[in-house]
Scaffold this motif. Structure first.
Motif, PDB file in Angstrom:
ATOM      1  N   PRO A   7      -5.636  30.235  -9.504  1.00 14.56           N
ATOM      2  CA  PRO A   7      -6.589  29.134  -9.385  1.00 14.56           C
ATOM      3  C   PRO A   7      -7.838  29.655  -8.693  1.00 14.56           C
ATOM      4  N   SER A   8      -8.912  28.902  -8.708  1.00 13.74           N
ATOM      5  CA  SER A   8     -10.100  29.317  -7.966  1.00 13.74           C
ATOM      6  C   SER A   8     -10.139  28.603  -6.623  1.00 13.74           C
ATOM      7  N   GLU A   9     -10.674  29.290  -5.620  1.00 11.18           N
ATOM      8  CA  GLU A   9     -10.882  28.621  -4.343  1.00 11.18           C
ATOM      9  C   GLU A   9     -11.926  27.521  -4.500  1.00 11.18           C
ATOM     10  N   GLY A  10     -12.945  27.810  -5.290  1.00  9.86           N
ATOM     11  CA  GLY A  10     -13.960  26.797  -5.560  1.00  9.86           C
ATOM     12  C   GLY A  10     -13.431  25.761  -6.540  1.00  9.86           C
ATOM     13  N   ALA A  79      -7.741  20.671 -15.542  1.00  8.26           N
ATOM     14  CA  ALA A  79      -7.817  21.824 -14.646  1.00  8.26           C
ATOM     15  C   ALA A  79      -9.000  22.720 -14.988  1.00  8.26           C
ATOM     16  N   ARG A  80      -9.373  22.804 -16.257  1.00 11.35           N
ATOM     17  CA  ARG A  80     -10.504  23.645 -16.658  1.00 11.35           C
ATOM     18  C   ARG A  80     -11.814  23.157 -16.043  1.00 11.35           C
ATOM     19  N   ARG A  81     -11.879  21.894 -15.622  1.00 12.67           N
ATOM     20  CA  ARG A  81     -13.065  21.378 -14.941  1.00 12.67           C
ATOM     21  C   ARG A  81     -12.932  21.452 -13.427  1.00 12.67           C
ATOM     22  N   VAL A  82     -11.731  21.247 -12.927  1.00 12.58           N
ATOM     23  CA  VAL A  82     -11.526  21.257 -11.479  1.00 12.58           C
ATOM     24  C   VAL A  82     -11.715  22.667 -10.921  1.00 12.58           C
ATOM     25  N   TYR A  83     -11.129  23.670 -11.572  1.00 14.32           N
ATOM     26  CA  TYR A  83     -11.300  25.049 -11.124  1.00 14.32           C
ATOM     27  C   TYR A  83     -12.672  25.532 -11.586  1.00 14.32           C
ATOM     28  N   SER A  84     -13.533  25.835 -10.639  1.00 13.70           N
ATOM     29  CA  SER A  84     -14.927  26.114 -10.989  1.00 13.70           C
ATOM     30  C   SER A  84     -15.471  27.358 -10.299  1.00 13.70           C
ATOM     31  N   GLY A  85     -14.600  28.276  -9.890  1.00 15.90           N
ATOM     32  CA  GLY A  85     -15.032  29.507  -9.249  1.00 15.90           C
ATOM     33  C   GLY A  85     -15.598  30.509 -10.240  1.00 15.90           C
ATOM     34  N   VAL A  86     -15.841  31.728  -9.759  1.00 12.50           N
ATOM     35  CA  VAL A  86     -16.517  32.756 -10.545  1.00 12.50           C
ATOM     36  C   VAL A  86     -15.772  33.075 -11.831  1.00 12.50           C
ATOM     37  N   LEU A  87     -14.462  33.286 -11.751  1.00 13.33           N
ATOM     38  CA  LEU A  87     -13.688  33.625 -12.943  1.00 13.33           C
ATOM     39  C   LEU A  87     -13.790  32.515 -13.986  1.00 13.33           C
ATOM     40  N   TYR A  88     -13.661  31.268 -13.540  1.00 18.72           N
ATOM     41  CA  TYR A  88     -13.665  30.147 -14.478  1.00 18.72           C
ATOM     42  C   TYR A  88     -15.047  29.892 -15.059  1.00 18.72           C
ATOM     43  N   ALA A  89     -16.092  30.154 -14.276  1.00 15.28           N
ATOM     44  CA  ALA A  89     -17.447  30.014 -14.804  1.00 15.28           C
ATOM     45  C   ALA A  89     -17.674  31.011 -15.942  1.00 15.28           C
ATOM     46  N   VAL A 163      -1.013  38.954 -20.317  1.00  7.68           N
ATOM     47  CA  VAL A 163      -2.277  39.430 -19.766  1.00  7.68           C
ATOM     48  C   VAL A 163      -2.403  38.859 -18.357  1.00  7.68           C
ATOM     49  N   ASP A 164      -2.188  39.690 -17.365  1.00  5.59           N
ATOM     50  CA  ASP A 164      -2.077  39.221 -15.982  1.00  5.59           C
ATOM     51  C   ASP A 164      -3.385  39.433 -15.228  1.00  5.59           C
ATOM     52  N   CYS A 165      -4.095  38.337 -14.974  1.00  5.06           N
ATOM     53  CA  CYS A 165      -5.353  38.384 -14.224  1.00  5.06           C
ATOM     54  C   CYS A 165      -5.191  37.810 -12.821  1.00  5.06           C
ATOM     55  N   ARG A 166      -3.953  37.666 -12.360  1.00  4.89           N
ATOM     56  CA  ARG A 166      -3.714  37.057 -11.051  1.00  4.89           C
ATOM     57  C   ARG A 166      -4.032  38.018  -9.910  1.00  4.89           C
ATOM     58  N   SER A 167      -4.384  37.442  -8.764  1.00  4.76           N
ATOM     59  CA  SER A 167      -4.502  38.213  -7.537  1.00  4.76           C
ATOM     60  C   SER A 167      -3.108  38.361  -6.934  1.00  4.76           C
ATOM     61  N   ALA A 168      -2.987  39.244  -5.936  1.00  2.17           N
ATOM     62  CA  ALA A 168      -1.670  39.618  -5.410  1.00  2.17           C
ATOM     63  C   ALA A 168      -0.828  38.437  -4.922  1.00  2.17           C
ATOM     64  N   HIS A 201     -17.722  41.911  -8.869  1.00  2.00           N
ATOM     65  CA  HIS A 201     -17.770  41.622 -10.301  1.00  2.00           C
ATOM     66  C   HIS A 201     -16.386  41.480 -10.930  1.00  2.00           C
ATOM     67  N   ALA A 202     -15.323  41.682 -10.153  1.00  2.00           N
ATOM     68  CA  ALA A 202     -13.990  41.685 -10.752  1.00  2.00           C
ATOM     69  C   ALA A 202     -13.629  40.335 -11.348  1.00  2.00           C
ATOM     70  N   LYS A 203     -13.836  39.253 -10.592  1.00  2.00           N
ATOM     71  CA  LYS A 203     -13.486  37.934 -11.104  1.00  2.00           C
ATOM     72  C   LYS A 203     -14.326  37.584 -12.328  1.00  2.00           C
ATOM     73  N   HIS A 204     -15.612  37.894 -12.259  1.00  2.00           N
ATOM     74  CA  HIS A 204     -16.488  37.591 -13.394  1.00  2.00           C
ATOM     75  C   HIS A 204     -16.052  38.364 -14.637  1.00  2.00           C
ATOM     76  N   THR A 205     -15.717  39.640 -14.451  1.00  2.00           N
ATOM     77  CA  THR A 205     -15.328  40.463 -15.596  1.00  2.00           C
ATOM     78  C   THR A 205     -14.012  39.987 -16.196  1.00  2.00           C
ATOM     79  N   ARG A 206     -13.051  39.635 -15.357  1.00  2.00           N
ATOM     80  CA  ARG A 206     -11.797  39.080 -15.878  1.00  2.00           C
ATOM     81  C   ARG A 206     -12.070  37.788 -16.648  1.00  2.00           C
ATOM     82  N   GLY A 207     -12.981  36.978 -16.128  1.00  2.00           N
ATOM     83  CA  GLY A 207     -13.328  35.745 -16.838  1.00  2.00           C
ATOM     84  C   GLY A 207     -13.918  36.026 -18.205  1.00  2.00           C
ATOM     85  N   LEU A 208     -14.765  37.039 -18.308  1.00  2.63           N
ATOM     86  CA  LEU A 208     -15.331  37.415 -19.607  1.00  2.63           C
ATOM     87  C   LEU A 208     -14.233  37.841 -20.579  1.00  2.63           C
TER      88      LEU A 208
END
Length: 274
Positions: A7-10, A79-89, A163-168, A201-208
């Motif tokens: 999930p995103s913190e934002g 959830a696609r609207r609620v989670y609005s951090g870098v990865l989701y943007a 495809v695992d984009c999760r943090s630890a 840039h990691a979250k942004h790149t995973r989002g792309l």
């Protein structure tokens, strides 16, 4: 293909007046008994004088922590609207065609300390809770969810690539079976011939990457090699549109590298950025 996201913190709080939380309408209903326990424990923890310390957040998030006490009657949104951090943007799950949205619903699973796992279409309220938190009555969240997520996510994974984009902290809540085609996505920066792990840039790149996998026209990849091939289509992609996509100073995806199969654990897919 199963895409695992944290999930995103934002988070963007849904507007008031919308539908309130209905656990029975969430996907993976077998998780609801544990969701109930975590909801109650979170509300209780958020009422405590030391709530900020318990939840591991600063004073600036006091209002979000207070909101945790009323989640059962709070307004919800997908959830696609609620989670609005870098990865989701960058993933733009809220900017899809109906066909792409259906594909995202089938493929994307968001691992959460509160809900266990949700799809982008599940209606949830905004909340504040990290998977690294320990709550009275439920204990460490990652350990608690580990006992419940296996059957749900194993069924979702079926025989496709994971495809695992999760943090630890979120990866600790479920590990695929050893024989699964499990690929963890990491982002490294290349500068003057040296490579380092990056966070900016990691979250942004995973989002792309997630957006590319959902919106590309060919069939979804079914194994690690096909995933690497799909990811390689991003080489040359700018990581931001400012100041200009054609500006030489804008970071870009330089290369995609798939590591050798390990004896255990996830295979590494490295996205190399400038």
């Amino acid at each position: 293909m199963l895409v695992l996201l944290p999930p995103s913190e934002g988070k963007t709080a849904p507007p008031t007046g919308g539908p309130t939380l209905d656990l029975g309408a969430l996907s993976a209903p077998t998780l609801n008994p544990w969701r109930e326990r975590v909801l109650d424990a979170l509300a209780e923890a958020s009422r405590r004088p030391d709530a900020l310390e318990v939840l591991g957040v600063g004073a600036g998030l006091a209002d979000e922590v207070a909101r945790n006490t009323g989640l059962r009657t709070a307004a919800t949104a997908p959830a696609r609207r609620v989670y609005s951090g870098v990865l989701y943007a960058a993933a733009g799950l809220d900017r899809l065609t109906p066909a792409q949205r259906a594909r995202a619903t089938a493929a994307v699973r968001i691992v959460s300390g509160l809900w266990g796992v949700v799809t982008p279409e599940d209606l949830i309220p905004a909340y504040r809770l990290s998977m690294s938190t320990t709550l009275d009555g439920v204990g460490a969240l990652a350990s608690g969810w580990k006992h419940h997520l296996g059957p749900v996510l194993e069924a979702d994974a079926a025989d496709g690539v994971i495809v695992d984009c999760r943090s630890a902290p979120y990866a600790a809540a479920w590990r695929p079976a050893p024989a699964s085609p499990w690929v963890a996505v990491r982002v490294v920066r290349e500068h003057e011939g040296r490579r380092t792990v990056v966070s900016h840039h990691a979250k942004h790149t995973r989002g792309l990457l997630v957006r590319h996998l959902i919106t590309r026209r060919p069939r979804p990849p079914r194994d690690a090699d096909a995933l690497a091939g799909a990811a390689a289509e991003l080489v040359g992609t700018a990581l931001t549109s400012t100041p200009r996509p054609d500006d030489a100073t804008v970071p870009r995806v330089l290369a995609v590298e798939l590591g050798a199969p390990p004896r255990s654990g996830a295979r590494q897919l490295s996205l190399v950025v400038s």
